[in-house]
Design a protein around this motif. Structure first.
Motif, PDB file in Angstrom:
ATOM      1  N   UNK A  11     -23.312  22.892  -7.511  1.00  0.00           N
ATOM      2  CA  UNK A  11     -24.675  22.346  -7.601  1.00  0.00           C
ATOM      3  C   UNK A  11     -25.081  22.194  -9.056  1.00  0.00           C
ATOM      4  N   UNK A  12     -24.804  23.201  -9.876  1.00  0.00           N
ATOM      5  CA  UNK A  12     -25.159  23.124 -11.291  1.00  0.00           C
ATOM      6  C   UNK A  12     -24.395  22.021 -11.995  1.00  0.00           C
ATOM      7  N   UNK A  13     -23.112  21.874 -11.716  1.00  0.00           N
ATOM      8  CA  UNK A  13     -22.330  20.844 -12.397  1.00  0.00           C
ATOM      9  C   UNK A  13     -22.812  19.463 -11.996  1.00  0.00           C
ATOM     10  N   UNK A  14     -23.256  19.289 -10.756  1.00  0.00           N
ATOM     11  CA  UNK A  14     -23.779  17.999 -10.323  1.00  0.00           C
ATOM     12  C   UNK A  14     -25.055  17.664 -11.067  1.00  0.00           C
ATOM     13  N   UNK A  15     -25.930  18.645 -11.275  1.00  0.00           N
ATOM     14  CA  UNK A  15     -27.189  18.372 -11.952  1.00  0.00           C
ATOM     15  C   UNK A  15     -27.007  18.208 -13.453  1.00  0.00           C
ATOM     16  N   UNK A  16     -25.971  18.813 -14.017  1.00  0.00           N
ATOM     17  CA  UNK A  16     -25.752  18.710 -15.453  1.00  0.00           C
ATOM     18  C   UNK A  16     -25.107  17.386 -15.848  1.00  0.00           C
ATOM     19  N   UNK A  17     -24.335  16.819 -14.968  1.00  0.00           N
ATOM     20  CA  UNK A  17     -23.646  15.579 -15.268  1.00  0.00           C
ATOM     21  C   UNK A  17     -24.228  14.478 -14.388  1.00  0.00           C
ATOM     22  N   UNK A  18     -24.725  13.453 -15.021  1.00  0.00           N
ATOM     23  CA  UNK A  18     -25.337  12.365 -14.260  1.00  0.00           C
ATOM     24  C   UNK A  18     -24.291  11.678 -13.394  1.00  0.00           C
ATOM     25  N   UNK A  19     -24.765  10.992 -12.415  1.00  0.00           N
ATOM     26  CA  UNK A  19     -23.911  10.412 -11.399  1.00  0.00           C
ATOM     27  C   UNK A  19     -23.861   8.894 -11.483  1.00  0.00           C
ATOM     28  N   UNK A  55     -28.823   9.116 -13.805  1.00  0.00           N
ATOM     29  CA  UNK A  55     -27.517   8.479 -13.619  1.00  0.00           C
ATOM     30  C   UNK A  55     -26.997   8.008 -14.971  1.00  0.00           C
ATOM     31  N   UNK A  56     -25.734   7.626 -15.011  1.00  0.00           N
ATOM     32  CA  UNK A  56     -25.093   7.215 -16.267  1.00  0.00           C
ATOM     33  C   UNK A  56     -24.509   5.825 -16.156  1.00  0.00           C
ATOM     34  N   UNK A  90     -30.342  -8.130 -22.084  1.00  0.00           N
ATOM     35  CA  UNK A  90     -30.210  -7.167 -23.180  1.00  0.00           C
ATOM     36  C   UNK A  90     -28.924  -6.381 -23.034  1.00  0.00           C
ATOM     37  N   UNK A  91     -28.407  -5.922 -24.173  1.00  0.00           N
ATOM     38  CA  UNK A  91     -27.229  -5.051 -24.212  1.00  0.00           C
ATOM     39  C   UNK A  91     -27.720  -3.636 -24.457  1.00  0.00           C
ATOM     40  N   UNK A  92     -27.157  -2.678 -23.719  1.00  0.00           N
ATOM     41  CA  UNK A  92     -27.516  -1.270 -23.892  1.00  0.00           C
ATOM     42  C   UNK A  92     -26.247  -0.445 -24.039  1.00  0.00           C
ATOM     43  N   UNK A  93     -26.203   0.458 -25.028  1.00  0.00           N
ATOM     44  CA  UNK A  93     -25.030   1.329 -25.163  1.00  0.00           C
ATOM     45  C   UNK A  93     -24.986   2.340 -24.023  1.00  0.00           C
ATOM     46  N   UNK A  94     -23.853   3.000 -23.889  1.00  0.00           N
ATOM     47  CA  UNK A  94     -23.671   4.014 -22.844  1.00  0.00           C
ATOM     48  C   UNK A  94     -24.833   4.998 -22.868  1.00  0.00           C
ATOM     49  N   UNK A  95     -25.287   5.394 -21.675  1.00  0.00           N
ATOM     50  CA  UNK A  95     -26.495   6.211 -21.599  1.00  0.00           C
ATOM     51  C   UNK A  95     -26.527   7.006 -20.297  1.00  0.00           C
ATOM     52  N   UNK A  96     -27.222   8.121 -20.345  1.00  0.00           N
ATOM     53  CA  UNK A  96     -27.627   8.856 -19.153  1.00  0.00           C
ATOM     54  C   UNK A  96     -29.139   8.791 -19.141  1.00  0.00           C
ATOM     55  N   UNK A  97     -29.700   8.304 -18.038  1.00  0.00           N
ATOM     56  CA  UNK A  97     -31.147   8.125 -17.986  1.00  0.00           C
ATOM     57  C   UNK A  97     -31.671   8.107 -16.554  1.00  0.00           C
ATOM     58  N   UNK A  98     -32.995   8.020 -16.462  1.00  0.00           N
ATOM     59  CA  UNK A  98     -33.666   7.778 -15.193  1.00  0.00           C
ATOM     60  C   UNK A  98     -34.706   6.701 -15.462  1.00  0.00           C
ATOM     61  N   UNK A  99     -35.207   6.076 -14.403  1.00  0.00           N
ATOM     62  CA  UNK A  99     -36.170   4.987 -14.588  1.00  0.00           C
ATOM     63  C   UNK A  99     -37.196   4.998 -13.466  1.00  0.00           C
ATOM     64  N   UNK A 100     -38.372   4.448 -13.775  1.00  0.00           N
ATOM     65  CA  UNK A 100     -39.432   4.304 -12.772  1.00  0.00           C
ATOM     66  C   UNK A 100     -40.117   2.965 -12.989  1.00  0.00           C
TER      67      UNK A 100
END
Length: 119
Positions: A11-19, A55-56, A90-100
């Motif tokens: 569970x911790x590894x899932x939350x630490x690394x985006x999906x 997510x990533x 637009x171009x975006x570099x690699x990222x881990x993020x969330x959006x609303x």
């Protein structure tokens, strides 16, 4: 006891690394339009008030089919609100993020992930 520890660790590894957004943000990432060794192209339909899970993406491009207002929170940074105009890319570099979607229109996007080249 070992099974409990393993469960907590998973569970911790899932939350630490985006999906993968197709798995954790399927509420807006609707379908894969193309997937090959170089790119993955996804259709995104983002209704007002809806948010994604973390997510990533590798390097990627975003094309806006419709206009809208979106709040993006990159990992480790404060949220930024962007007014998106229809027909922009637009171009975006690699990222881990969330959006609303903080606007009052459904935002339709085409996201193209650029896969790292294999050596």
């Amino acid at each position: 006891m070992n099974a409990l520890f393993l469960g907590v660790l998973l569970i911790q590894s899932t939350s630490l690394h985006a999906q993968d957004p197709m798995k954790v943000a399927h509420n807006v990432y609707k379908k894969v339009l193309l997937d090959n060794e170089r790119v993955r192209v996804m259709e995104v339909v983002f209704p007002p008030g809806v948010a994604t899970a973390w997510h990533s993406h590798p390097d990627h491009t975003v094309y806006a089919e419709t206009a809208g207002r979106i709040q993006i929170t990159d990992k480790g940074k404060p949220a930024a609100t962007i007014d998106v105009k229809a027909g922009t890319a637009m171009f975006l570099p690699a990222v881990t993020h969330m959006a609303k979607n903080v606007g009052n229109t459904t935002l339709k996007l085409i996201v193209t992930e650029i896969k790292p080249q294999k050596k």
